[in-house]
Design an enzyme around this catalytic site. Structure first.
Site, PDB file in Angstrom:
ATOM      1  N   CYS A   1     -44.267  -2.798 -11.940  1.00 52.55           N
ATOM      2  CA  CYS A   1     -44.682  -3.130 -13.299  1.00 52.55           C
ATOM      3  C   CYS A   1     -45.819  -4.147 -13.275  1.00 52.55           C
ATOM      4  O   CYS A   1     -45.582  -5.339 -13.043  1.00 52.55           O
ATOM      5  CB  CYS A   1     -43.478  -3.667 -14.073  1.00 52.55           C
ATOM      6  SG  CYS A   1     -43.879  -4.210 -15.740  1.00 52.55           S
TER       7      CYS A   1
ATOM      8  N   CYS B   1     -45.632  -6.834 -15.957  1.00 43.48           N
ATOM      9  CA  CYS B   1     -44.646  -7.876 -15.671  1.00 43.48           C
ATOM     10  C   CYS B   1     -45.163  -8.838 -14.599  1.00 43.48           C
ATOM     11  O   CYS B   1     -44.978 -10.042 -14.697  1.00 43.48           O
ATOM     12  CB  CYS B   1     -43.345  -7.260 -15.149  1.00 43.48           C
ATOM     13  SG  CYS B   1     -42.732  -5.908 -16.132  1.00 43.48           S
ATOM     14  N   ASP B   2     -45.775  -8.310 -13.557  1.00 44.28           N
ATOM     15  CA  ASP B   2     -46.028  -9.119 -12.363  1.00 44.28           C
ATOM     16  C   ASP B   2     -47.496  -9.374 -12.053  1.00 44.28           C
ATOM     17  O   ASP B   2     -47.808 -10.235 -11.218  1.00 44.28           O
ATOM     18  CB  ASP B   2     -45.402  -8.424 -11.137  1.00 44.28           C
ATOM     19  CG  ASP B   2     -43.893  -8.291 -11.283  1.00 44.28           C
ATOM     20  OD1 ASP B   2     -43.296  -9.150 -11.954  1.00 44.28           O
ATOM     21  OD2 ASP B   2     -43.320  -7.336 -10.732  1.00 44.28           O
TER      22      ASP B   2
HETATM   23  C1  LIG Z   1     -38.985  -5.491 -10.837  1.00 43.47           C
HETATM   24  C2  LIG Z   1     -39.085  -5.512 -12.333  1.00 43.47           C
HETATM   25  C3  LIG Z   1     -39.628  -6.608 -12.949  1.00 43.47           C
HETATM   26  C4  LIG Z   1     -39.704  -6.648 -14.331  1.00 43.47           C
HETATM   27  N1  LIG Z   1     -40.238  -7.752 -14.898  1.00 43.47           N
HETATM   28  C5  LIG Z   1     -40.332  -7.821 -16.257  1.00 43.47           C
HETATM   29  C6  LIG Z   1     -40.928  -8.955 -16.878  1.00 43.47           C
HETATM   30  O1  LIG Z   1     -41.368  -9.890 -16.200  1.00 43.47           O
HETATM   31  N2  LIG Z   1     -40.993  -8.951 -18.226  1.00 43.47           N
HETATM   32  C7  LIG Z   1     -40.535  -7.915 -18.995  1.00 43.47           C
HETATM   33  O2  LIG Z   1     -40.607  -7.989 -20.214  1.00 43.47           O
HETATM   34  N3  LIG Z   1     -39.999  -6.826 -18.433  1.00 43.47           N
HETATM   35  C8  LIG Z   1     -39.896  -6.750 -17.082  1.00 43.47           C
HETATM   36  N4  LIG Z   1     -39.375  -5.638 -16.496  1.00 43.47           N
HETATM   37  C9  LIG Z   1     -38.957  -4.518 -17.353  1.00 43.47           C
HETATM   38  C10 LIG Z   1     -37.571  -4.801 -17.951  1.00 43.47           C
HETATM   39  O3  LIG Z   1     -36.688  -5.143 -16.916  1.00 43.47           O
HETATM   40  C11 LIG Z   1     -37.080  -3.570 -18.677  1.00 43.47           C
HETATM   41  O4  LIG Z   1     -38.021  -3.174 -19.648  1.00 43.47           O
HETATM   42  C12 LIG Z   1     -35.744  -3.863 -19.368  1.00 43.47           C
HETATM   43  O5  LIG Z   1     -34.801  -4.269 -18.415  1.00 43.47           O
HETATM   44  C13 LIG Z   1     -35.243  -2.618 -20.096  1.00 43.47           C
HETATM   45  O6  LIG Z   1     -33.989  -2.936 -20.632  1.00 43.47           O
HETATM   46  P1  LIG Z   1     -32.929  -1.805 -20.951  1.00 43.47           P
HETATM   47  O7  LIG Z   1     -31.737  -2.533 -21.447  1.00 43.47           O
HETATM   48  O8  LIG Z   1     -33.527  -0.751 -21.778  1.00 43.47           O
HETATM   49  O9  LIG Z   1     -32.606  -1.098 -19.561  1.00 43.47           O
HETATM   50  P2  LIG Z   1     -32.111  -1.661 -18.168  1.00 43.47           P
HETATM   51  O10 LIG Z   1     -32.416  -3.076 -17.963  1.00 43.47           O
HETATM   52  O11 LIG Z   1     -32.626  -0.676 -17.167  1.00 43.47           O
HETATM   53  O12 LIG Z   1     -30.517  -1.518 -18.270  1.00 43.47           O
HETATM   54  C14 LIG Z   1     -29.909  -0.261 -18.279  1.00 43.47           C
HETATM   55  C15 LIG Z   1     -28.422  -0.466 -18.177  1.00 43.47           C
HETATM   56  O13 LIG Z   1     -27.763   0.780 -18.381  1.00 43.47           O
HETATM   57  C16 LIG Z   1     -26.718   0.907 -17.457  1.00 43.47           C
HETATM   58  N5  LIG Z   1     -26.400   2.330 -17.309  1.00 43.47           N
HETATM   59  C17 LIG Z   1     -27.178   3.353 -16.876  1.00 43.47           C
HETATM   60  N6  LIG Z   1     -26.498   4.512 -16.871  1.00 43.47           N
HETATM   61  C18 LIG Z   1     -25.247   4.202 -17.317  1.00 43.47           C
HETATM   62  C19 LIG Z   1     -24.054   4.946 -17.522  1.00 43.47           C
HETATM   63  N7  LIG Z   1     -23.988   6.263 -17.268  1.00 43.47           N
HETATM   64  N8  LIG Z   1     -22.950   4.296 -17.972  1.00 43.47           N
HETATM   65  C20 LIG Z   1     -22.983   2.969 -18.261  1.00 43.47           C
HETATM   66  N9  LIG Z   1     -24.093   2.222 -18.089  1.00 43.47           N
HETATM   67  C21 LIG Z   1     -25.200   2.821 -17.620  1.00 43.47           C
HETATM   68  C22 LIG Z   1     -27.234   0.214 -16.208  1.00 43.47           C
HETATM   69  O14 LIG Z   1     -26.157  -0.154 -15.335  1.00 43.47           O
HETATM   70  C23 LIG Z   1     -27.913  -0.982 -16.838  1.00 43.47           C
HETATM   71  O15 LIG Z   1     -26.986  -2.009 -17.051  1.00 43.47           O
HETATM   72  C24 LIG Z   1     -39.258  -5.556 -15.116  1.00 43.47           C
HETATM   73  C25 LIG Z   1     -38.707  -4.448 -14.485  1.00 43.47           C
HETATM   74  C26 LIG Z   1     -38.622  -4.422 -13.104  1.00 43.47           C
HETATM   75  C27 LIG Z   1     -38.008  -3.227 -12.439  1.00 43.47           C
END
Ligand SMILES: Cc1cc2nc3c(=O)[nH]c(=O)nc-3n(C[C@H](O)[C@H](O)[C@H](O)COP(=O)(O)OP(=O)(O)OC[C@H]3O[C@@H](n4cnc5c(N)ncnc54)[C@H](O)[C@@H]3O)c2cc1C
Length: 309
Positions: free
Chosen positions: A131, A134-135
């Site tokens: 990303c 992000c980084d």
């Molecule tokens: C390395 C990295 C660095 C990042 N740095 C930043 C940053 O600095 N700033 C920023 O704004 N964003 C950053 N991001 C992006 C940010 O992390 C994501 O946009 C955010 O986490 C998305 O949130 P979400 O809740 O949609 O999904 P996620 O955080 O992906 O969470 C998904 C959840 O769903 C659960 N899940 C999946 N399938 C199932 C299932 N079948 N049953 C039950 N649970 C399930 C998983 O276990 C998880 O808990 C970064 C991403 C990465 C990979």
């Protein structure tokens, strides 16, 4: 019977939990295989509002959870294996156990595609990242040569964004032209800091022994010739896979598997809402995921209130 079951414990899931807990709905958060979601895999988050010094990703999501639990949200660790959305109440199977719910918020996120290299794995968060938004602004990448791998719109966006920080941005792509839209490809290729490396794949990220990225080894698929590109970072932009397979056939999705909301956060199934990266292939940020988590909780609350009128 749960009033609100939330699938996923990332930014979207815990924000939905906070709002529905404060609405006295005692939501149940189903954690999935990655409790805390993607943020737990990153060290420093510098663009989440309210933390001027930045905050560790794990620490940030732990705070999300504590805040939601303070108002009555509960968590169950486990993966939702199947969802029966054809009947009410909805039925979710979590590690063999059945959970009944009046409403469901899908917040299951999207996983990024990896190149599948051992060195990539070992240097993740030590210069290998998925990303640029992000980084990219981190000090280790400033005024350094950088490598982006990929050929679609996302890869072009990442490369263009990184021109603000890197001295040069090599764009490694396995074909001899970009897959990105014409306008994006032209903008990318005409930028004087972006150097395309055509017909090539990354074979190794250097240097595992130094525990940081110093270069990227690439192989030309036409000539088999290898070269090392000096680089302080490898930005992998070869796509994401939304974690939505268990909803296939029941919930409307696009061809990539991203859920398509019908209006607001409501899906095509009344009582099922969606939040976060599993419905967002554009922004993919913690703050946008949290924002839609809030919206989904409010939509679920209004749906329940209207049913009980
Ligand atoms: C390395 C990295 C660095 C990042 N740095 C930043 C940053 O600095 N700033 C920023 O704004 N964003 C950053 N991001 C992006 C940010 O992390 C994501 O946009 C955010 O986490 C998305 O949130 P979400 O809740 O949609 O999904 P996620 O955080 O992906 O969470 C998904 C959840 O769903 C659960 N899940 C999946 N399938 C199932 C299932 N079948 N049953 C039950 N649970 C399930 C998983 O276990 C998880 O808990 C970064 C991403 C990465 C990979």
């Amino acid at each position: 019977m749960e009033k609100v079951a939330i699938i996923g414990s990332g930014c979207a899931g815990w924000t939905a939990a906070l709002y529905s807990a404060r609405a006295n709905l005692k939501p149940l958060v189903l954690s999935g295989a990655q409790p805390g979601g993607l943020l737990t895999t990153t060290t420093i988050v510098e663009n989440y509002p309210g933390f001027p010094e930045g905050i560790d990703g794990y620490e940030l999501i732990t705070r999300f959870q504590k805040q939601a639990e303070r108002f009555g949200a509960r968590v169950k660790f486990g993966q939702v294996e199947s969802a029966d959305l054809c009947r009410e109440p909805f039925l979710l199977t979590v590690d063999g156990e059945t959970i009944q719910a009046e409403t469901i918020i899908i917040a299951s996120g999207a996983s990024h595609r990896h190149l599948g290299l051992q060195s990539e794995n070992k240097l993740e968060n030590k210069g290998v990242t998925y990303c640029a938004t992000c980084d990219g602004a981190l000090p280790i990448f400033r005024n350094q040569p950088l490598v982006v791998v990929g050929g679609g719109d996302s890869a072009c966006e990442e490369a263009l964004y990184l021109t603000r920080f890197g001295s040069v941005v090599h764009l490694v792509h396995r074909r001899d032209q970009l897959r990105a839209s014409k306008i994006m490809a032209e903008r990318t290729l005409s930028h004087d800091k972006i150097k395309p490396v055509w017909n090539s794949v990354v074979t190794e990220v250097l240097d595992v022994h130094q525990d940081k990225v110093t270069g990227v080894r690439v192989k030309n698929l036409k000539t088999d010739v290898e070269q090392v590109l000096d680089s302080a970072g490898l930005f992998v932009a070869i796509g994401h896979i939304p974690n939505t397979q268990i909803f296939c056939g029941a919930i409307d999705m696009d061809e990539m598997g991203y859920i398509i909301p019908k209006h607001g956060t409501a899906t095509n199934v009344p009582g099922v809402f969606v939040a976060g990266d599993c419905a967002d292939h554009v922004y993919r940020q913690a703050v946008t995921a949290a924002g839609t988590g809030c919206a989904a909780a409010m939509d679920a609350e209004r749906y329940l209130a209207a049913r009980n009128e």
